[in-house]
Structure formats: structure tokens, C-alpha cells
Design a protein around this motif. Structure first.
Motif, short mmCIF file in Angstrom:
data_model
loop_
_atom_site.label_atom_id
_atom_site.label_comp_id
_atom_site.label_asym_id
_atom_site.label_seq_id
_atom_site.Cartn_x
_atom_site.Cartn_y
_atom_site.Cartn_z
N UNK A 227 -31.71 21.11 7.67
CA UNK A 227 -32.15 21.57 6.30
C UNK A 227 -31.22 22.02 5.49
N UNK A 228 -31.17 21.41 4.12
CA UNK A 228 -30.28 21.75 3.09
C UNK A 228 -30.72 23.13 2.50
N UNK A 229 -30.37 24.08 3.00
CA UNK A 229 -30.92 25.47 2.95
C UNK A 229 -29.94 26.12 1.50
N UNK A 230 -28.65 25.49 1.56
CA UNK A 230 -27.85 26.22 0.24
C UNK A 230 -27.88 25.16 -0.67
N UNK A 231 -28.45 25.52 -1.86
CA UNK A 231 -28.50 24.54 -3.07
C UNK A 231 -28.67 25.47 -4.29
N UNK A 232 -28.09 25.00 -5.53
CA UNK A 232 -28.03 25.72 -6.65
C UNK A 232 -29.33 26.27 -7.07
N UNK A 233 -30.32 25.34 -6.92
CA UNK A 233 -31.90 25.88 -7.50
C UNK A 233 -32.34 26.76 -6.74
N UNK A 234 -31.85 27.10 -5.29
CA UNK A 234 -32.47 27.95 -4.41
C UNK A 234 -32.09 29.47 -4.57
N UNK A 235 -32.97 30.39 -4.84
CA UNK A 235 -32.93 31.80 -4.81
C UNK A 235 -32.31 32.29 -3.56
N UNK A 236 -31.79 33.52 -3.57
CA UNK A 236 -31.19 34.17 -2.30
C UNK A 236 -32.28 34.09 -1.50
N UNK A 243 -33.22 29.24 5.94
CA UNK A 243 -32.32 29.64 6.96
C UNK A 243 -32.92 30.06 8.26
N UNK A 244 -33.91 31.05 7.96
CA UNK A 244 -34.70 31.44 9.23
C UNK A 244 -35.52 30.44 9.69
N UNK A 245 -36.23 29.49 8.92
CA UNK A 245 -36.95 28.59 9.36
C UNK A 245 -35.95 27.58 10.29
N UNK A 246 -35.03 27.02 9.66
CA UNK A 246 -34.00 26.26 10.57
C UNK A 246 -33.63 26.86 11.72
N UNK A 247 -33.45 28.20 11.81
CA UNK A 247 -33.06 28.75 12.90
C UNK A 247 -34.17 28.82 14.03
N UNK A 248 -35.21 29.02 13.54
CA UNK A 248 -36.48 29.00 14.50
C UNK A 248 -36.78 27.77 15.14
N UNK A 249 -36.63 26.53 14.28
CA UNK A 249 -36.82 25.24 14.68
C UNK A 249 -35.80 24.66 15.34
N UNK A 250 -34.33 25.36 15.65
CA UNK A 250 -33.25 24.80 16.09
C UNK A 250 -32.71 23.64 15.40
N UNK A 251 -32.54 23.91 13.80
CA UNK A 251 -32.11 22.92 12.99
C UNK A 251 -31.03 23.39 12.34
N UNK A 252 -30.06 22.28 12.15
CA UNK A 252 -28.68 22.67 11.41
C UNK A 252 -29.00 23.06 10.11
N UNK A 253 -28.13 24.07 9.45
CA UNK A 253 -28.32 24.49 8.31
C UNK A 253 -26.92 23.95 7.42
N UNK A 254 -27.55 23.42 6.25
CA UNK A 254 -26.36 22.55 5.29
C UNK A 254 -26.55 23.11 3.88
N UNK A 255 -25.58 22.58 3.12
CA UNK A 255 -25.62 23.07 1.82
C UNK A 255 -24.66 22.21 0.62
#
Length: 293
Positions: A227-236, A243-255
Motif C-alpha cells: 500500500x502506498x501509505x506515504x503520499x502528499x495528500x495523506x494526513x499524518x 501503515x497499521x492496515x498494511x502491517x495487519x495484512x502483512x503488506x509492504x508500505x511504500x511512498x
């Protein structure tokens, strides 16, 4: 593992091979100037930007991933119209199935443009497909080029206005395009040895009442790996949620910034709107997954 905390990465960059305004060579030079640790050129439905960057020569200071952003139809369980954007990383550039599919998608983009121009003409605008092709230059031609030309000719006050009033989805000059299925896009990327990632999830219109986690579960069944969690339109808060969702589902975090050069002048490579940072260890995680497959 030791993280390189002094340098950041940008895994979502567009070049002149699609709708960016910086050539792959200029992107490499800017990434070096900005001291970015790793980048990926992820042009829409083409790997020409990645190929040109490699042919140019990747500076030794920069880690480089082959990349693409494929416009796909939503999964069958998700009935909303519009595209799902699937990013692909670290795949074989010469994979025949990937290249055949991208050629088909590029042709669909090319065939869409005359329909948009015809509708703009019917609205009273003096614009031709020949003008758009000349304006776009050597890269593939798409709606952003039409919007830029409309702005240059004074038909719209800005690129955003051209989309919002005329060529955006649901507007009078909008023409839909052919898309491959979401599962097919994921399968093609993995078949080429790559890592498929859901791009900018906040831009997905959750209009059918289902929650986002259900969607992620469906996409994981189809083979999504990140999941592209880090993106300029995303709030903290939104980044934290993804990030939590990716970790729960054992997915990579990208940005990445979704850098387009002057097409999005307020979004800088690596820094977004000035306070954006994608940590280097996310690149390391992606590479480690790649090596473990």
C-alpha cells in the motif's frame, strides 16, 4: 538493520514518457541534487521512462527501481466506476506479457484523445489533435497534455480548471477509456517478477458503502503486495491508518510524491509540499521481499 535516516526516497515519479515534464535524465540529475537515496520512475502504462533512465546511466549514489503505474478497472467486488492505479516495482523490463499489455493500454490512451478533442470542438474550442501531439512531444499523449494546451491557449485558467470544467470524469468533454482488470494488472506485474502496490489509496472513491479494509482484503487475495501509505495528500492520521492496515495484512508500505514537474508545480520530488518524507527503510523492505521470492 541500520536505517539511513538522513536520506529519503521517492517511489512515485512521472517523466516525459507519460505526463511528467522532466525527462528521465533530468529526473536522475534532480534526484542526485536532492540527495535522494532511492527512486522509481512510474510512468502511466509505459516503462519507457525506466528504460531511458537505465540507458542514461543511474548515478552510483541512487538506488533505482524499475517502475510503472497501470490504470486498471476496480476488482469485481467493488462496483464503483473509475480507475484503480496499481504501481509495479522491480520487474523485468523485457517481459513480453507486460510489454504487450502496456502497448495495448497505450493504444487505448491514444484512441481516446480524438474523442476528447471532438467533444471540445463541439463545445466551441479551437483545438486539434495535431496541436496536442505536437505540444506533448515525444512521450505518450493524454489528458494532462490536452489540459496544458487548453491553458496555454487561454481556454482554461489552469490545468485543474480544464479538468474540473471540461475533461475530468463526468464533465462534458470526458471520454472513458479501456482498462484491464485489477487482478490482471497485479498478475502481469508479479509475472514479470515485480511487486504490485496499490497507489494513493485516499483517492479511491469508496462510494458503494464498503469499508477500505474489506477492499484491501480483496486486493490481497488478487495478489497485491503493498500500500502506498506515504503520499502528499495523506494526513499524518491517514498515513498512520494505512501503515497499521498494511502491517495487519502483512503488506509492504511504500511512498512517493507523484511528481509530475510543472504539471503539479506545488509538489516537489522527494519533499512533496515541503514537509514530506518517505523513509529509506521502506525501500530496503521492498528489496528484501523481492529477494525472498
Amino acid at each position: 538493520m541500520v536505517y539511513n535516516n538522513d536520506r529519503c526516497i521517492d517511489l512515485h515519479i512521472h517523466s516525459t514518457a507519460s505526463d511528467g515534464t522532466f525527462s528521465p535524465c533530468e529526473i536522475l540529475a534532480l534526484a542526485k541534487k536532492l540527495n535522494l537515496a532511492a527512486i522509481a520512475i512510474t510512468d502511466h502504462d509505459t516503462v519507457a521512462g525506466s528504460k531511458e533512465a537505465i540507458d542514461t546511466g543511474i548515478p552510483s549514489e541512487i538506488k533505482f527501481l524499475t517502475g510503472v503505474e497501470i490504470s486498471a478497472a476496480p476488482p469485481p467486488s467493488f462496483s464503483c466506476a473509475g480507475s484503480f492505479h496499481i504501481l509495479g516495482y522491480s520487474f523485468r523490463l523485457d517481459d513480453p506479457v507486460l510489454n504487450h499489455t502496456l502497448n495495448t493500454l497505450q493504444m487505448a490512451r491514444k484512441n481516446r484523445n480524438p474523442g476528447i478533442i471532438e467533444r471540445l470542438k463541439n463545445l466551441g474550442f479551437d483545438i486539434s489533435i495535431e496541436e496536442v501531439i505536437k505540444f506533448a512531444g515525444a512521450g505518450q499523449t493524454g489528458r494532462p497534455h490536452i489540459a496544458r494546451l487548453m491553458t496555454e491557449k487561454g481556454f482554461a485558467g489552469s490545468i485543474n480548471e480544464a479538468f474540473d470544467k471540461y475533461i475530468g470524469k463526468g464533465k462534458p468533454a470526458y471520454v472513458d477509456k479501456y482498462r484491464i482488470g485489477c487482478g490482471e494488472a497485479i498478475k502481469i506485474i508479479t509475472g514479470a517478477g515485480g511487486i504490485p502496490v496499490l497507489a494513493h489509496p485516499s483517492l479511491i472513491d469508496m462510494c458503494n458503502g464498503r469499508n477500505f479494509e474489506d477492499l484491501i482484503a480483496d486486493l490481497k487475495e488478487l495478489g497485491i503486495m503493498g500500500i502506498e501509505a506515504y503520499y502528499p495528500e495523506h494526513s499524518k492520521a491517514r498515513i498512520s491508518y494505512y501503515v497499521q492496515l498494511a502491517e495487519k495484512h502483512k503488506l509492504l508500505i511504500t511512498g512517493g510524491t507523484d511528481f509530475h514537474g510543472s504539471l503539479k508545480p506545488d509538489v516537489g520530488m522527494g519533499s512533496g509540499r515541503g514537509n514530506f518524507h518517505v523513509p529509506y527503510h521502506l525501500y530496503e523492505n521492498l528489496i528484501n521481499l523481492k529477494l525472498s521470492r
